[in-house]
Design an enzyme around this catalytic site. Structure first.
Site, PDB file in Angstrom:
ATOM      1  N   GLU A  79      48.470  27.125  42.671  1.00 34.77           N
ATOM      2  CA  GLU A  79      47.402  26.416  41.963  1.00 34.77           C
ATOM      3  C   GLU A  79      47.527  26.684  40.467  1.00 34.77           C
ATOM      4  O   GLU A  79      46.613  26.408  39.700  1.00 34.77           O
ATOM      5  CB  GLU A  79      46.028  26.801  42.494  1.00 34.77           C
ATOM      6  N   CYS A 111      43.541  28.402  46.829  1.00 32.30           N
ATOM      7  CA  CYS A 111      44.272  29.523  47.447  1.00 32.30           C
ATOM      8  C   CYS A 111      44.668  29.233  48.897  1.00 32.30           C
ATOM      9  O   CYS A 111      45.252  30.084  49.566  1.00 32.30           O
ATOM     10  CB  CYS A 111      43.431  30.786  47.395  1.00 32.30           C
ATOM     11  N   HIS A 233      41.666  36.349  52.808  1.00 32.46           N
ATOM     12  CA  HIS A 233      42.009  35.979  51.429  1.00 32.46           C
ATOM     13  C   HIS A 233      41.230  36.920  50.510  1.00 32.46           C
ATOM     14  O   HIS A 233      40.023  37.103  50.686  1.00 32.46           O
ATOM     15  CB  HIS A 233      41.631  34.520  51.146  1.00 32.46           C
TER      16      HIS A 233
HETATM   17  N1  COA Z   1      28.855  51.040  40.807  1.00 32.95           N
HETATM   18  C1  COA Z   1      29.116  50.414  41.975  1.00 32.95           C
HETATM   19  N2  COA Z   1      28.917  49.061  42.169  1.00 32.95           N
HETATM   20  C2  COA Z   1      28.475  48.343  41.116  1.00 32.95           C
HETATM   21  C3  COA Z   1      28.190  48.936  39.866  1.00 32.95           C
HETATM   22  C4  COA Z   1      28.404  50.344  39.727  1.00 32.95           C
HETATM   23  N3  COA Z   1      28.170  50.981  38.578  1.00 32.95           N
HETATM   24  N4  COA Z   1      27.775  47.964  39.041  1.00 32.95           N
HETATM   25  C5  COA Z   1      27.762  46.794  39.738  1.00 32.95           C
HETATM   26  N5  COA Z   1      28.201  47.042  40.987  1.00 32.95           N
HETATM   27  C6  COA Z   1      28.360  46.062  42.074  1.00 32.95           C
HETATM   28  C7  COA Z   1      27.220  45.058  42.152  1.00 32.95           C
HETATM   29  O1  COA Z   1      26.086  45.613  42.806  1.00 32.95           O
HETATM   30  C8  COA Z   1      27.884  43.949  42.932  1.00 32.95           C
HETATM   31  O2  COA Z   1      27.905  44.298  44.298  1.00 32.95           O
HETATM   32  P1  COA Z   1      27.454  43.242  45.430  1.00 32.95           P
HETATM   33  O3  COA Z   1      28.505  42.162  45.414  1.00 32.95           O
HETATM   34  O4  COA Z   1      27.437  44.040  46.682  1.00 32.95           O
HETATM   35  O5  COA Z   1      26.116  42.695  45.026  1.00 32.95           O
HETATM   36  C9  COA Z   1      29.339  43.984  42.436  1.00 32.95           C
HETATM   37  O6  COA Z   1      29.512  45.262  41.803  1.00 32.95           O
HETATM   38  C10 COA Z   1      29.680  42.887  41.415  1.00 32.95           C
HETATM   39  O7  COA Z   1      28.827  43.013  40.329  1.00 32.95           O
HETATM   40  P2  COA Z   1      27.937  41.781  39.794  1.00 32.95           P
HETATM   41  O8  COA Z   1      27.324  42.189  38.512  1.00 32.95           O
HETATM   42  O9  COA Z   1      27.033  41.313  40.879  1.00 32.95           O
HETATM   43  O10 COA Z   1      28.984  40.601  39.601  1.00 32.95           O
HETATM   44  P3  COA Z   1      29.796  40.095  38.338  1.00 32.95           P
HETATM   45  O11 COA Z   1      28.919  39.270  37.474  1.00 32.95           O
HETATM   46  O12 COA Z   1      30.555  41.205  37.697  1.00 32.95           O
HETATM   47  O13 COA Z   1      30.868  39.116  39.051  1.00 32.95           O
HETATM   48  C11 COA Z   1      32.521  38.369  40.583  1.00 32.95           C
HETATM   49  C12 COA Z   1      31.695  39.580  40.110  1.00 32.95           C
HETATM   50  C13 COA Z   1      33.437  38.843  41.693  1.00 32.95           C
HETATM   51  C14 COA Z   1      31.574  37.300  41.110  1.00 32.95           C
HETATM   52  C15 COA Z   1      33.352  37.839  39.360  1.00 32.95           C
HETATM   53  O14 COA Z   1      34.281  38.825  39.003  1.00 32.95           O
HETATM   54  C16 COA Z   1      34.099  36.541  39.667  1.00 32.95           C
HETATM   55  O15 COA Z   1      33.520  35.462  39.578  1.00 32.95           O
HETATM   56  N6  COA Z   1      35.396  36.634  39.987  1.00 32.95           N
HETATM   57  C17 COA Z   1      36.203  35.479  40.368  1.00 32.95           C
HETATM   58  C18 COA Z   1      36.115  35.329  41.869  1.00 32.95           C
HETATM   59  C19 COA Z   1      36.968  34.174  42.344  1.00 32.95           C
HETATM   60  O16 COA Z   1      38.072  34.043  41.885  1.00 32.95           O
HETATM   61  N7  COA Z   1      36.458  33.334  43.221  1.00 32.95           N
HETATM   62  C20 COA Z   1      37.152  32.136  43.633  1.00 32.95           C
HETATM   63  C21 COA Z   1      38.259  32.316  44.587  1.00 32.95           C
HETATM   64  S1  COA Z   1      37.811  32.841  46.183  1.00 32.95           S
END
Ligand code: COA
Length: 385
Positions: A79, A111, A233
């Site tokens: 992709e 993917c 995945h």
């Molecule tokens: N210690 C432990 N865990 C922590 C933390 C800390 N200090 N701070 C945050 N976290 C956890 C949050 O609680 C959350 O857990 P949960 O999913 O169980 O709720 C997780 O870390 C992610 O944090 P959050 O702030 O909710 O998300 P984010 O805004 O950082 O975004 C993604 C995370 C994965 C959504 C982002 O990186 C993303 O969009 N990635 C791309 C994903 C992708 O490619 N998708 C398409 C293809 S399948």
């Protein structure tokens, strides 16, 4: 007749960003990345690497050790295409010296493309049992700097040889699919990075898993309790925990992390490589499971945003360990250079030559295949002796 994976190999770039470096730079708690999203490192390609060079590197050990004259099809799933028209597989075909009787085509559905390639290859080989199909999944996952997706980047390629001599894993014919038109992740032609609604995407992933599993059951799939391991995945490895918890609850059983941990080990060190991620997780399972997986069933869940999902399964073959590239793979992960934040930024900013002028890329790594530059709007690839 048995059909499935005869050989499977991966390649990753020689450098990575430790997410502790990213966390410190952005003033984020390191545990958010290591625990919250389940990633330690992300692979970062050099300027002379792209989906073609990574693909050739991944396929090289397979081609070196098989009767490659019988390969008559390359299915290239990506992709992060480098061209709107020409298949990336044609460059790989030349770099690997494959026979001119071999057809080439590129597949795309986020993917999921590599899983479509796998199903097509199994069908094709059933029709032509003396032929083999080379599947290559190669991608560079790149998100904008200072966005939540930044920590979920990565890069890599997986190559698989599909034949009637599946020394690694037989692919079962039952599978379950689910498709729906949603906008959770997409990249318009004019963009270098995708748009992603990560949290929505994770929810649709789980929704798709439930539907694909149901369809798999309706199509005569195996019982949940038949499986020894599951591969998912992995846009980030924490996703496997969420997915497996969901599948376990659908089957009224508590989450058993031992069923997914071996399949998360390599991905934790590499990051997302889109089409290659599920198959990297399969290699990780085969190479890190403590014990013998011979005759054991592995459940596989493929998800491609947009979205298409599929649940299918394979049975690991006796003697599979003799056909893995464990030493090579572990060496690739171990012998990498750790980048500082500024070095990472310099790599992220790949030169965008759009006027056809000549651009030469210096060699500063060890790979066999490289993008040596651009000239007259043509990408220049070379094999390094
Ligand atoms: N210690 C432990 N865990 C922590 C933390 C800390 N200090 N701070 C945050 N976290 C956890 C949050 O609680 C959350 O857990 P949960 O999913 O169980 O709720 C997780 O870390 C992610 O944090 P959050 O702030 O909710 O998300 P984010 O805004 O950082 O975004 C993604 C995370 C994965 C959504 C982002 O990186 C993303 O969009 N990635 C791309 C994903 C992708 O490619 N998708 C398409 C293809 S399948």
């Amino acid at each position: 007749m048995m059909i499935g994976i005869e050989k499977i190999s991966f390649y990753i770039p020689e450098q990575y960003l430790d997410l502790a470096v990213l966390a410190d730079r952005k003033n984020i708690d390191r545990a958010k990345f290591s625990k919250g999203i389940g990633q330690e490192k992300i692979a970062i390609p050099a300027h002379d690497e792209d989906i073609v060079t990574m693909a050739a590197e991944a396929a090289h050990p397979i081609i070196e050790s098989c009767d490659y004259e019988s390969i008559d099809t390359i299915l290239f799933a990506t992709e992060t295409a480098i061209d709107q028209s020409k298949s990336a597989g044609i460059y790989v075909h030349r770099l690997l010296g494959l026979p001119s009787q071999c057809r080439n085509v590129e597949l795309k559905q986020a993917c999921y493309g590599a899983t479509a390639a796998l199903q097509m290859a199994c069908g094709y080989v059933a029709r032509k049992p003396n032929k083999k199909v080379l599947i290559i999944a190669s991608d560079i996952s790149r998100y904008d700097i200072d966005t939540p997706g930044e920590a979920t980047q990565g890069a890599g390629a997986v190559a698989m040889l599909i034949s009637t001599n599946p020394k690694i894993m037989e692919i079962n014919s039952a599978s379950g699919c689910y498709s729906e038109d949603i906008m959770d992740f997409w990249r318009p032609n004019y963009r270098k990075t995708p748009f992603v609604d990560g949290k929505y995407s994770a929810l649709r992933y789980l929704h798709s898993l439930a539907h694909a599993w149901k369809d798999y059951q309706n199509n005569g799939g195996r019982d949940f309790f038949d499986f020894t391991q599951f591969c998912y995945h992995l846009p980030f490895t924490r996703m496997a925990e969420k997915a497996h918890k969901h599948l376990c609850s659908l089957n009224q059983t508590p989450l058993n992390m031992d069923q997914i941990l071996p399949g998360m080990m390599y991905n934790r060190q590499i990051g997302n490589c889109y089409n290659a991620s599920l198959y990297l997780s399969l290699i990780s399972t085969l190479e890190n499971y403590e014990g013998d997986l011979s005759d054991k069933a592995i459940g596989m869940f493929s998800y491609g945003s947009g979205a298409v999902a599929e649940f299918f399964a394979g049975v690991v073959q006796k003697g599979y360990k003799n056909h893995l590239y464990i030493k090579r793979h572990q060496g690739l992960i171990k012998n990498r250079k750790s980048l500082g934040y500024d070095e990472y930024l310099a790599c992220w900013n790949t030169p965008e030559i759009q006027d056809g002028s000549e651009y030469v890329i210096e060699k500063n790594r060890n790979g066999k295949y490289r993008l040596s530059g651009l000239k007259d709007h043509k990408r220049q690839y070379e094999s390094v002796a």
